[in-house]
Design an enzyme around this catalytic site. Sequence first.
Site, PDB file in Angstrom:
ATOM      1  N   CYS A 114       1.650  -6.575   3.861  1.00 54.19           N
ATOM      2  CA  CYS A 114       2.558  -7.087   3.055  1.00 54.19           C
ATOM      3  C   CYS A 114       3.455  -7.940   4.283  1.00 54.19           C
ATOM      4  CB  CYS A 114       3.475  -6.105   2.570  1.00 54.19           C
ATOM      5  SG  CYS A 114       4.643  -6.661   1.504  1.00 54.19           S
ATOM      6  N   CYS A 126       0.436  -0.702   0.680  1.00 57.54           N
ATOM      7  CA  CYS A 126      -0.184  -1.860   1.206  1.00 57.54           C
ATOM      8  C   CYS A 126      -0.195  -2.138   2.834  1.00 57.54           C
ATOM      9  CB  CYS A 126       0.067  -3.209   0.567  1.00 57.54           C
ATOM     10  SG  CYS A 126       1.976  -3.676   0.978  1.00 57.54           S
ATOM     11  N   CYS A 168       0.955  -3.492  -4.379  1.00 55.81           N
ATOM     12  CA  CYS A 168       0.043  -2.344  -3.766  1.00 55.81           C
ATOM     13  C   CYS A 168      -1.034  -3.043  -3.476  1.00 55.81           C
ATOM     14  CB  CYS A 168      -0.122  -1.145  -4.913  1.00 55.81           C
ATOM     15  SG  CYS A 168      -1.078  -1.662  -6.592  1.00 55.81           S
TER      16      CYS A 168
END
Length: 132
Positions: free
Chosen positions: A88, A84, A10
Site C-alpha cells: 500500500c 495489504c 485489501c
Amino acid sequence: MSRPTVLFVCVHNAGRSQMAAGYLQHLAGDRIEVLSAGSQPADQVNPAAVAAMAEEGIDIAAQVPKLLSDSAVQQADVVVTMGCGDECPFYPGKRYEDWVLDDPAGQGVDAVRPIRDEIRGRVEALIGELAP
C-alpha cells in the site's frame, strides 16, 4: 466543508474491503465518500462475502475488484488497510489504519459472518469519528 473520503484496501479487493465499503456506503450514505481497491485484485467479489452482506440487506454483488492506484490513495482522507502490508503506497498527511481481520478467501458464509460483524463494528466507529 467537504465530505471525507475513505479508501478500504485489501489484497484482492474481493472480501474484507468490499464488505467494509458496503457497510460504509449503507450506514453513512452521502456523508462519506467510499472507495475500495486491492493490490492484486481478484476476478470477482467473494461469493461468501456477497451472501453474508445480503443477510444484512446490503447488495455488493455488482461490485468489481479494482486495482489500487496512487490517485485513490491521494484522494483519500483515511486509508484503511486490511492485510495489504507494504504494497500500500504511503503519503504523508494521510490517516492510515490497519484493521487486522481474518481473510474470508476460500471460506464459507458461516466463517465469513464473524468477519463481517467485526467489520461492521469498526465501520460504525469510523463513521462516529468522521461524520457524527
